[in-house]
Design a protein around this motif. Structure first.
Motif, short mmCIF file in Angstrom:
data_model
loop_
_atom_site.label_atom_id
_atom_site.label_comp_id
_atom_site.label_asym_id
_atom_site.label_seq_id
_atom_site.Cartn_x
_atom_site.Cartn_y
_atom_site.Cartn_z
N PHE A 1 30.72 22.45 -27.11
CA PHE A 1 30.99 21.20 -27.81
C PHE A 1 31.05 20.01 -26.84
CE2 PHE A 1 32.34 24.18 -31.07
CZ PHE A 1 31.96 23.55 -32.25
N ILE A 2 31.65 20.22 -25.66
CA ILE A 2 31.72 19.15 -24.66
C ILE A 2 30.32 18.78 -24.18
CG2 ILE A 2 32.46 18.60 -22.31
CD1 ILE A 2 34.96 20.33 -22.86
N LEU A 3 29.51 19.79 -23.88
CA LEU A 3 28.15 19.54 -23.42
C LEU A 3 27.31 18.84 -24.49
CD1 LEU A 3 27.40 22.85 -21.48
CD2 LEU A 3 27.55 20.55 -20.51
N MET A 4 27.56 19.15 -25.77
CA MET A 4 26.81 18.49 -26.85
C MET A 4 27.10 16.99 -26.86
SD MET A 4 24.52 19.09 -29.13
CE MET A 4 24.55 20.84 -29.56
N MET B 1 26.35 3.55 -30.67
CA MET B 1 26.58 4.98 -30.74
C MET B 1 28.06 5.30 -30.54
SD MET B 1 24.88 7.68 -31.46
CE MET B 1 23.19 7.18 -31.21
N PHE B 2 28.73 4.50 -29.72
CA PHE B 2 30.18 4.64 -29.54
C PHE B 2 30.90 4.50 -30.88
CE2 PHE B 2 34.45 3.15 -28.74
CZ PHE B 2 34.87 3.83 -27.60
N SER B 3 30.52 3.49 -31.66
CA SER B 3 31.17 3.26 -32.95
C SER B 3 30.91 4.41 -33.92
CB SER B 3 30.69 1.94 -33.57
OG SER B 3 29.33 2.03 -33.98
N ILE B 4 29.69 4.96 -33.87
CA ILE B 4 29.35 6.09 -34.74
C ILE B 4 30.26 7.28 -34.48
CG2 ILE B 4 27.58 7.87 -35.15
CD1 ILE B 4 25.48 5.68 -34.85
N PHE B 5 30.42 7.61 -33.20
CA PHE B 5 31.19 8.79 -32.88
C PHE B 5 32.69 8.54 -32.91
CE2 PHE B 5 27.04 10.16 -31.61
CZ PHE B 5 27.04 11.52 -31.93
N PHE B 6 33.09 7.28 -32.80
CA PHE B 6 34.52 6.96 -32.97
C PHE B 6 34.93 7.22 -34.42
CE2 PHE B 6 38.15 4.16 -33.74
CZ PHE B 6 38.97 4.50 -32.67
N VAL C 1 33.10 16.98 -29.53
CA VAL C 1 31.81 16.33 -29.29
C VAL C 1 32.01 14.83 -29.24
CG1 VAL C 1 29.47 15.96 -30.16
CG2 VAL C 1 30.56 18.19 -30.45
N ASN C 2 32.80 14.31 -30.19
CA ASN C 2 33.03 12.87 -30.27
C ASN C 2 33.76 12.35 -29.04
OD1 ASN C 2 33.91 13.55 -33.69
ND2 ASN C 2 31.88 13.06 -32.89
N VAL C 3 34.82 13.06 -28.62
CA VAL C 3 35.59 12.64 -27.44
C VAL C 3 34.71 12.68 -26.20
CG1 VAL C 3 37.52 13.21 -25.93
CG2 VAL C 3 37.81 13.34 -28.39
N SER C 4 33.96 13.77 -26.07
CA SER C 4 33.05 13.91 -24.94
C SER C 4 32.06 12.76 -24.89
CB SER C 4 32.31 15.25 -25.03
OG SER C 4 31.33 15.35 -24.03
N LEU C 5 31.51 12.41 -26.06
CA LEU C 5 30.54 11.30 -26.11
C LEU C 5 31.21 9.98 -25.81
CD1 LEU C 5 27.57 10.67 -28.33
CD2 LEU C 5 29.33 8.92 -28.30
N LEU C 6 32.39 9.74 -26.39
CA LEU C 6 33.06 8.46 -26.20
C LEU C 6 33.38 8.22 -24.73
CD1 LEU C 6 35.52 8.52 -29.25
CD2 LEU C 6 33.41 7.23 -29.03
N VAL C 7 33.86 9.27 -24.05
CA VAL C 7 34.17 9.14 -22.62
C VAL C 7 32.89 8.98 -21.81
CG1 VAL C 7 35.13 10.32 -20.61
CG2 VAL C 7 36.33 10.42 -22.81
N SER C 8 31.90 9.81 -22.13
CA SER C 8 30.65 9.81 -21.36
C SER C 8 29.88 8.49 -21.51
CB SER C 8 29.76 10.97 -21.80
OG SER C 8 30.39 12.21 -21.56
N ILE C 9 29.92 7.91 -22.71
CA ILE C 9 29.15 6.70 -22.94
C ILE C 9 29.74 5.51 -22.18
CG2 ILE C 9 30.21 5.63 -24.98
CD1 ILE C 9 27.36 5.63 -26.19
#
Length: 582
Positions: A463-466, A195-200, A380-388
């Motif tokens: 967007f961050i929460l998403m 999922m990291f690669s997807i959002f990167f 959304v992508n940055v939030s996910l990348l950091v969160s993951i």
């Protein structure tokens, strides 16, 4: 002799082979060595897909002069098809061609669609005259040919993704042997980094490609992702010497249909008291047929157990093995969980539609630079990348100490957390929209539909929460449906995840049109009209917040009665022990 035993131990135990059907050694193929090619492919492919999907509503409204409701529905319909076609791709892979060849063939279709789409935005005959207010309904309309070429290319892309999407993640997961404890441990992390690669890849598209499309031109903006997809396909092909492959096990739909028909035929027969009296192949038969996995009988959905009652007939439509019955049960057991993921997928659809259109009404200037509205998806992508990373490296390790679960928390607990965050997103979005509408009234831009003098950054919280919600819901959803699917139906199981997003997008379109029509009855303006300053998106988002709360209650009920699939080896137990040494 010791050397021979060492070599024998090096062969995978999960039935994976090379393209010629020969057994493979784990030291030569698979694991992260093979997955490195797959991960790089996914980064570039997601860049290509997001380069089209993220800004699609902007292209439809500004270049094809469509209204907001119509354009939003076109986007959700297309994205819905994109995420529904993987069911067909998974069927072809599991039943006939295998995952690898299904992927290769549909990759060519995908690339062809991207080339046609680039042509559709580049040819002079395909371009409409510019229009100051494209959503006002006073601009030139595209011809049938212009629409056919553009949307034809989009749906060719959808067909291509239908074959690549369910198989690329499954090919990646196949590189780890479930019968090898260390490799199984790596597979647990694989889905997080997948999922990291997807959002990167999506992050790059939403920052760079969206800016190019808005400020330089759509030809270059579509040409770059097309070139990226071509490079991605070449990289995947370069990794062929390192991949492990699963042999197609036949049509999963046919096997499930046989079980259901046999159970109906035997519906009047009583179940035997002893489970061992039900029909099942012995271990020698499994070895002869080169089948690696046998399942034990369970008491859930016991009616289907009647398909294994011995009646003297060996016809496949009248008698099924216990394993075939349990495989069918497992696919059916996941359906209520699948239904519970539809509402979060509806929320996800808002990011590429209404969230972006909100951004077009706000002040996007930062100095002399104007932020493209679709670039907010990068948040959304940055939030996910950091969160993951935080989830995988910190949260899981902390939770393991309390739960003794190798994943930290169960997959269903992770999904439930995601649903709660989705409810929070819609509540926050409602409050932000009320602030935007109040500012529009204060500055007299309600009727004109002019720019609201508020910074576009007021949209950041939703967007961050998403992104955080995706870490919990989307990652666990992919892993859950892969992990819980029977071994011979992994591609089909993975397609449940994409089906969730597809249905969510279709439902989003249906709800948008339904709410728009109902709220505009009896002379009302309606909650969602082309002029967002005169709309009531705050009501719409409040409705979504309530819908998420109701869905959470439904999820709690179905997850309470869900029975996890039994592990096919003791590697989870070994993994737990290794993480909790005495």
């Amino acid at each position: 002799m010791a050397v021979e035993e060492g070599v024998a131990d090096d062969y995978t135990q999960d039935g994976t082979v090379d393209l010629k059907g020969n057994p493979v050694r784990r030291s030569k193929r698979g694991a992260w060595k093979a997955c490195s090619f797959i991960i790089v492919y996914e980064v570039l492919e997601r860049m290509a897909f997001s380069g089209i999907s993220s800004n699609l509503v902007i292209y439809l409204t500004t270049r094809l002069h469509q209204g907001i409701v119509n354009a939003s529905n076109q986007v959700t319909n297309w994205v819905g098809v994109v995420w529904m076609t993987p069911v067909l791709g998974a069927y072809v892979a599991d039943a006939y061609l295998g995952r690898f060849w299904t992927f290769i063939i549909t990759s060519v279709v995908y690339l062809l669609g991207m080339i046609l789409l680039t042509m559709a935005v580049s040819l002079p005959t395909q371009k409409l005259p510019s229009c100051a207010q494209p959503t006002a309904g006073h601009c030139d309309k595209p011809s049938t040919l212009q629409l056919d070429l553009y949307f034809g290319a989009l749906y060719i892309i959808a067909i291509g993704i239908g074959g690549t999407k369910p198989n690329i993640s499954t090919i990646g997961a196949d590189q780890f042997d479930d019968f090898h404890p260390k490799e199984k441990n790596k597979k647990i992390s694989f889905f997080n980094w997948w999922m990291f690669s997807i959002f990167f890849g999506a992050f790059f598209a939403n920052i760079i490609l969206v800016y190019i499309q808005d400020n330089i031109g759509w030809t270059l903006g579509y040409g770059l992702p097309t070139a990226g997809l071509a490079i991605a396909t070449a990289i995947f092909v370069a990794g062929i010497p390192f991949y492990r492959h699963k042999v197609p096990a036949g049509s999963p739909f046919t096997r499930m249909a046989k079980v259901i028909v046999a159970a109906i035929n035997n519906r009047k027969l009583p179940l035997p008291r002893e489970a061992k009296e039900l029909y099942e192949w012995d271990l020698e038969e499994y070895a002869k047929k080169k089948k690696k996995f046998r399942m034990e009988v369970t008491s859930t959905l016991s009616f289907l157990n009647k398909a294994s009652i011995r009646t003297g007939s060996t016809h496949p439509w009248q008698l099924s093995t216990v394993t075939e019955v349990e495989e069918t049960k497992q696919m059916i057991r996941m359906i209520p969980i699948l239904f519970a993921t539809f509402v979060p997928s509806i929320m996800l659809a808002q990011v590429n539609t209404l969230f972006i259109k909100q951004g077009t009404t706000l002040d996007r200037k930062v100095g002399n630079f104007s932020i493209p509205p679709a670039s907010l998806i990068a948040v959304v992508n940055v939030s996910l990348l950091v969160s993951i990373v935080l989830y995988d490296r910190i949260f899981v390790k902390i939770m393991r100490k309390f739960t003794k679960n190798p994943r930290g928390i169960t997959l269903l607990q992770r999904m439930g957390t995601g649903i709660v965050i989705h409810a929070l997103i819609m509540f926050v979005s409602c409050l932000v929209e009320r602030r935007r509408l109040a500012a529009a009234r204060e500055h007299g831009v309600v009727e004109s539909g002019g720019q609201v003098p508020l910074s576009i950054f007021i949209l950041l919280p939703q967007f961050i929460l998403m992104g955080i919600a995706n870490v919990f819901m989307e990652v666990s959803k992919v892993e859950f449906f892969y992990n819980q699917a029977p071994e011979s139906m992994k591609s089909l199981g993975t397609s449940y995840s994409s089906t969730s997003i597809g249905v969510g997008n279709f439902l989003s379109g249906v709800l948008l049109k339904l709410v728009s029509n109902i709220s505009s009855r009896h002379g009302g303006k309606g909650w969602i009209i082309n002029n967002l300053n005169a709309s009531h998106l705050d009501y719409y988002y409040a409705f979504f917040a309530i819908l998420n709360c109701l869905n959470f209650i439904f999820f709690l009920i179905v997850s309470k009665y869900y029975v996890y699939k039994a592990e096919l080896s003791n590697s989870i137990q070994l993994l737990t022990e290794s993480n909790n040494p005495h």
